[in-house]
Design a protein around this motif. Structure first.
Motif, PDB file in Angstrom:
ATOM      1  N   TYR A 123       0.838  -1.199   0.000  1.00  0.00           N
ATOM      2  CA  TYR A 123       0.000   0.000   0.000  1.00  0.00           C
ATOM      3  C   TYR A 123       0.878   1.256   0.000  1.00  0.00           C
ATOM      4  O   TYR A 123       0.684   2.180  -0.813  1.00  0.00           O
ATOM      5  N   GLY A 124       1.888   1.313   0.886  1.00  0.00           N
ATOM      6  CA  GLY A 124       2.763   2.475   0.941  1.00  0.00           C
ATOM      7  C   GLY A 124       3.540   2.665  -0.352  1.00  0.00           C
ATOM      8  O   GLY A 124       3.689   3.790  -0.849  1.00  0.00           O
ATOM      9  N   SER A 125       4.031   1.564  -0.917  1.00  0.00           N
ATOM     10  CA  SER A 125       4.781   1.644  -2.171  1.00  0.00           C
ATOM     11  C   SER A 125       3.881   2.100  -3.316  1.00  0.00           C
ATOM     12  O   SER A 125       4.301   2.874  -4.194  1.00  0.00           O
ATOM     13  N   TYR A 126       2.656   1.622  -3.321  1.00  0.00           N
ATOM     14  CA  TYR A 126       1.674   2.028  -4.339  1.00  0.00           C
ATOM     15  C   TYR A 126       1.429   3.539  -4.266  1.00  0.00           C
ATOM     16  O   TYR A 126       1.418   4.233  -5.294  1.00  0.00           O
ATOM     17  N   GLU A 127       1.238   4.065  -3.058  1.00  0.00           N
ATOM     18  CA  GLU A 127       0.998   5.499  -2.903  1.00  0.00           C
ATOM     19  C   GLU A 127       2.208   6.308  -3.379  1.00  0.00           C
ATOM     20  O   GLU A 127       2.058   7.346  -4.043  1.00  0.00           O
ATOM     21  N   SER A 128       3.406   5.824  -3.058  1.00  0.00           N
ATOM     22  CA  SER A 128       4.616   6.528  -3.496  1.00  0.00           C
ATOM     23  C   SER A 128       4.728   6.541  -5.017  1.00  0.00           C
ATOM     24  O   SER A 128       5.118   7.557  -5.613  1.00  0.00           O
ATOM     25  N   ALA A 129       4.378   5.414  -5.649  1.00  0.00           N
ATOM     26  CA  ALA A 129       4.447   5.340  -7.114  1.00  0.00           C
ATOM     27  C   ALA A 129       3.477   6.323  -7.753  1.00  0.00           C
ATOM     28  O   ALA A 129       3.796   6.970  -8.762  1.00  0.00           O
ATOM     29  N   LYS A 130       2.292   6.457  -7.181  1.00  0.00           N
ATOM     30  CA  LYS A 130       1.320   7.423  -7.723  1.00  0.00           C
ATOM     31  C   LYS A 130       1.850   8.847  -7.623  1.00  0.00           C
ATOM     32  O   LYS A 130       1.728   9.638  -8.561  1.00  0.00           O
ATOM     33  N   GLN A 131       2.426   9.164  -6.479  1.00  0.00           N
ATOM     34  CA  GLN A 131       2.966  10.514  -6.304  1.00  0.00           C
ATOM     35  C   GLN A 131       4.104  10.768  -7.286  1.00  0.00           C
ATOM     36  O   GLN A 131       4.209  11.856  -7.872  1.00  0.00           O
ATOM     37  N   ARG A 132       4.944   9.759  -7.484  1.00  0.00           N
ATOM     38  CA  ARG A 132       6.058   9.912  -8.423  1.00  0.00           C
ATOM     39  C   ARG A 132       5.553  10.143  -9.843  1.00  0.00           C
ATOM     40  O   ARG A 132       6.096  10.962 -10.588  1.00  0.00           O
ATOM     41  N   ASP A 133       4.479   9.412 -10.224  1.00  0.00           N
ATOM     42  CA  ASP A 133       3.937   9.532 -11.584  1.00  0.00           C
ATOM     43  C   ASP A 133       2.994  10.715 -11.738  1.00  0.00           C
ATOM     44  O   ASP A 133       2.558  11.020 -12.861  1.00  0.00           O
ATOM     45  N   GLY A 134       2.637  11.363 -10.622  1.00  0.00           N
ATOM     46  CA  GLY A 134       1.730  12.502 -10.690  1.00  0.00           C
ATOM     47  C   GLY A 134       0.323  12.132 -11.103  1.00  0.00           C
ATOM     48  O   GLY A 134      -0.320  12.861 -11.877  1.00  0.00           O
ATOM     49  N   VAL A 135      -0.181  10.995 -10.594  1.00  0.00           N
ATOM     50  CA  VAL A 135      -1.528  10.539 -10.955  1.00  0.00           C
ATOM     51  C   VAL A 135      -2.353  10.319  -9.687  1.00  0.00           C
ATOM     52  O   VAL A 135      -1.821  10.208  -8.574  1.00  0.00           O
ATOM     53  N   LEU A 136      -3.665  10.246  -9.873  1.00  0.00           N
ATOM     54  CA  LEU A 136      -4.604   9.991  -8.788  1.00  0.00           C
ATOM     55  C   LEU A 136      -5.398   8.735  -9.095  1.00  0.00           C
ATOM     56  O   LEU A 136      -5.659   8.429 -10.264  1.00  0.00           O
TER      57      LEU A 136
END
Length: 672
Positions: free
Chosen positions: A187-200
């Motif tokens: 879950y934490g890694s998923y959230e970090s990946a979204k922030q890195r890619d700039g997506v919601l």
């Protein structure tokens, strides 16, 4: 639906809105100020009531249409609200899903709140979840990835952070696919990946919109100035994230009307929290609470069974319970049947469906409902063997099917070339014929049949639309298809519906078979350790039962496979509903040499009589015995004991020709 005369004055329009409502619906429609809670039981006219309430508020001047936001859970439901309001002379009301409303607002305010344009959306979590799982060195397959994505969605809708997840999951009795700490890491890694890619993702839409309202006073003033009256449909299914957004929209105001049924709370596993509905009157002590209990959908017999089923549940705190009052004419009593195994249960249901269809019941007005999707296969096979078309609900969306996408492209191209008004149906048939579709000739085979039925549904829709508007042309039809696709409003496909109980919510049929009612399935095994989870399973069965308008059949089987020990207990929820000794459809079977199924008891005796008759018939016709009927067909006849030619025709291996040649002789043998 009664349409409102646009030329009438406001008072006349307001009175016209109330005409035709029952006393309780009228009371709800007139409750247009302050907090309002409408407890709407199954089949009590919930959508009718809330649309008439909005229309009454508009026509009396209490509501400005553009200042009303009605939120629901599906695009189709939102589209239906808009269509009904238009028929009541009301336009401008925003009827949207939570996500659609949040997306519209966030897209507008993104530069102010996020410092730039609206970020892209994650349409499917699986790719990011798979990458996050790989970084955590978890070995996954597609099923475990879906389960991981589901856990992340549950965490986000319940406002749990990755750090909170392990404790919150334990408290909620979750059964994640991996250790809770591992899920939290993904879950934490998923959230970090979204922030890195700039997506919601879709949960972020609601969370960021709520944040914008909570932390940006200028945004809050603008949104709250725009929307002053709120209606929330299916309020029993609201989760903490949706409630947070609703609270942000309200900003401490109380102009909110919630509509729900505590007896249909079946989505706790996704994060839904019925306490918001049950505790509404505690939160708003001055709330008006209106109960809708007159059931216009189902016969008194179906309603009576539903009441007895839900009446066995422990009393829950909060709002008063609902007891349905059947308003329709009397109908047949619900049927109960016990079977030795699942294939026998499916064969009996398929034979009954065959008889119903032959008797004039449209296949689309019949449903077979089960607890888990894995149960569908045996019914797919049984219905195919009986020659009964079926539709599997919950699979690929109608407008996303390849054959439908191709047809829409071709129809759009044909519309560009012009089309005479009044010639819509022939034009649609011609376009579909160019794909190889032949009307009135459904092909054999599951996939080919499904493709044929999808295209036939487009023709049926064209026929229905022309009946309403004879001048509709091809361009208008294509535009109508686009609207339906946006609202996920698929046309009716002619086939018996196979669906899980969850997928059946919000739907209804003339005839409903509720199958597989054994402990460990209904209630599901995972729920047995927690009383509150067992009670949600009871409510799920209640939802299934209340889908039936006229005929209801409930069944179970004592073993999963032929020849297995018959040890499965019928569902505990049937205690007090089904007779202690329910009719037992096919008698016991056992596995003989090499796994061959051998019938026992009366069925075995009948099977031998049928074989003796078949030998004589084959000898008279100078053909091998199997040409008359195979052993499998004779076995099905012995198990189901058909009493009419119609019932016999529903069994696998009995076609029209064999029915003509041997039908009367078979029935005579069965009855001897």
């Amino acid at each position: 639906m009664r349409r409102i005369d646009a030329d009438a004055g406001p008072r006349a329009r307001a009175e016209a809105v109330l005409a035709g409502l029952d006393d309780e619906q009228r009371a709800a429609a007139q409750a247009v100020s302050g907090p309002v809670c409408i407890l709407a039981g199954a089949g009590t006219g919930k959508t009718r009531t809330i649309t008439h309430r909005i229309a009454y508020g508009v026509h009396t001047g209490v509501f400005v249409p553009e200042q009303v936001l009605a939120v629901t859970f599906t695009a189709r439901a939102a589209g239906e609200l808009r269509a009904r309001l238009a028929g009541l002379g009301v336009g401008g009301v925003q009827a949207r899903t939570f996500h659609a409303a949040a997306m519209r607002q966030l897209r507008y305010f993104a530069p102010r709140v996020l410092g730039g344009p609206m970020p892209g959306l994650v349409e499917n979590k699986l790719r990011l979840v798979a990458a996050a799982a790989s970084r955590s060195r978890l070995t996954t397959d597609r099923t475990s990835l879906r389960d991981l994505a589901g856990e992340i969605e549950w965490a986000k809708t319940t406002l749990a952070t990755p750090e909170d997840y392990p404790a919150r999951a334990r408290a909620a009795g979750r059964e994640p696919p991996f250790e809770a700490a591992a899920v939290a890491a993904v879950y934490g890694s998923y959230e970090s990946a979204k922030q890195r890619d700039g997506v919601l993702d879709f949960e972020d839409l609601l969370l960021v919109t709520a944040y914008a309202l909570e932390e940006h006073p200028d945004v809050a003033r603008q949104v709250r100035g725009q929307y002053r009256h709120f209606v929330v449909d299916e309020y029993q299914d609201v989760n903490p994230l949706q409630q947070r957004l609703l609270d942000a929209w309200l900003g401490g105001r109380a102009e909110v009307c919630v509509v729900g049924d505590p007896n249909q709370t079946i989505y706790s596993f996704t994060g839904a929290d019925p306490d918001y509905l049950l505790g509404f009157a505690d939160r708003y002590p001055d709330a008006q609470v209106v109960k809708l209990e007159r059931d216009y959908r189902s016969t008194p017999q179906v309603v009576g069974l539903a009441n007895r089923l839900i009446g066995q549940a422990p009393r829950r705190r909060g709002l008063p319970g609902l007891r349905l009052l059947g308003q329709r004419a009397q109908g047949p009593e619900p049927r109960f049947a016990e079977h030795p195994d699942e294939p026998a249960e499916a064969a009996a249901v398929a034979a009954r469906c065959r008889a119903l269809v032959d008797g004039g019941t449209p296949a689309a007005e019949i449903a077979v409902l089960f607890r888990i999707n894995a149960q569908s296969e045996v019914y797919e096979n049984a219905l195919a063997g009986a020659g009964v078309p079926y539709v599997l609900r919950g699979g690929e969306r109608f407008f996303e099917r390849p054959e439908v996408r191709e047809a829409v492209v071709l129809l759009r191209g044909a519309a560009a070339g012009g089309n005479e008004p009044g010639m819509l149906v022939p034009a649609v048939r011609d376009v579909l014929a160019s794909t190889g579709w032949v009307e009135h000739r459904p092909p054999p085979g599951g996939a080919a049949r499904d493709r044929w039925q999808s295209l036939a549904a487009l023709v049926d829709l064209a026929v229905d639309l022309v009946a309403e508007n004879p001048q509709l042309d091809l361009a208008g039809f294509v535009a109508h298809l686009a609207e339906r696709a946006d609202a996920q409003h698929a046309p009716t496909v002619q086939g018996v519906t196979l669906a899980s109980m969850h997928a059946a919510k919000g739907l209804e049929w003339d005839v409903v078979f509720v199958v597989g009612l054994v402990d460990g399935v209904v209630p599901i095994a995972q729920s047995l350790s927690r009383p509150e989870a067992v009670e949600e399973e009871r409510r799920l069965l209640y939802v299934a039962v209340t889908r039936a308008r006229e005929q209801l059949a409930l069944s179970w089987s004592l073993a999963r496979n032929p020849g297995a020990k018959r040890t499965r207990p019928r569902s505990r929820f049937l205690t007090g509903l089904a007779p202690e000794s329910a009719p037992t459809a096919p008698p016991a079977r056992r596995a003989g040499k090499r796994g061959k199924v051998v019938l026992e008891g009366e069925a075995g005796e009948l099977f031998e009589r049928l074989r003796a008759w078949r030998s004589q018939a084959a000898q008279s016709a100078s053909v091998p015995a199997y040409v008359v009927f195979t052993d499998a067909t004779l076995q099905a006849i012995a198990e189901t004991r058909p009493a009419t030619l119609r019932e016999l025709s529903g069994l696998p291996g009995v076609g029209a020709r064999k029915l003509e040649l041997y039908g009367e002789d078979v029935l005579a043998t069965v009855g001897s």
